[in-house]
Scaffold this active site. Sequence first.
Site, PDB file in Angstrom:
ATOM      1  N   ALA A   1       1.205  -1.267  -0.127  1.00 57.37           N
ATOM      2  CA  ALA A   1       0.199  -0.244   0.328  1.00 57.37           C
ATOM      3  C   ALA A   1       0.567   1.537   0.141  1.00 57.37           C
ATOM      4  O   ALA A   1       0.166   1.843  -0.578  1.00 57.37           O
ATOM      5  CB  ALA A   1      -1.544   0.242   1.351  1.00 57.37           C
ATOM      6  N   TYR A   2       1.819   1.477   0.892  1.00 60.18           N
ATOM      7  CA  TYR A   2       2.924   2.501   1.300  1.00 60.18           C
ATOM      8  C   TYR A   2       3.675   2.308  -0.360  1.00 60.18           C
ATOM      9  O   TYR A   2       3.356   3.749  -0.872  1.00 60.18           O
ATOM     10  CB  TYR A   2       3.852   1.965   1.851  1.00 60.18           C
TER      11      TYR A   2
END
Length: 241
Positions: A145-146
């Site tokens: 996600a990052y």
Amino acid sequence: MALGADLAVHDISEDAPAKYGEFPNLTAVADSMTTPSARAVAVTGDISQEDAVRAMVAKAEAALGPITILVNCAGGDIGAQGGKPDPNTALNFLLEDVQAIVNRNLIGTMLMSRAVAPGMAARQAGTIINISTVSAHMGAANETAYACAKAAVVHYTRCLAAELRTSGVRVNAVSPGPAKTARFLATRTVDPIMMEEGPSLNRYAVAEEIADVVGFLASEQSRFVSGQVLRVDGGANLFAA
């Protein structure tokens, strides 16, 4: 400050810098950067909230004047509960963690830019520097996600640069590799060999090496550079794009 700029330094709360022992509070950070020739002011707020962004920009400009350099460096692989997400892979994640990461990294960058860039465009002067990560440029099974949020920051940089090109406002991004910040050292298992400083580039960066590139992009030395991404990782990731 070393290049002569006044500085508005931001964090989500006044006491946030104390979490990893960097400073007792945000005011102390601003005080440490104040010199006889340069001013500093602390502003706090959640960059994913429109009202907070407007209030922070208003406070900074009331204290220091119009913003001419915006560095969007807030972010991090931080989940909804404040620490690193767990689980944290491409298929195994919590939606609330993904939303928190996207808000902190992409939405905050977009809202801050929207609040500041129109003033720069009206004055036909200014530069915006967005902080991404080398993980934005490669597949990442962990911290997905990052990596995805920071990849979006890279492309938003290009989109914003295209929109602001005729106004003379430059927009660029920096993608650092691992750097020896207090938070990095507190939340990662580090490689002792990579901690050693010296002529070899096979090591972790120090914060000043990232800051020097930001300083270049903020300065007149990069006056014809816009829409670009500089990876600052000592050559650890050698690939196109």
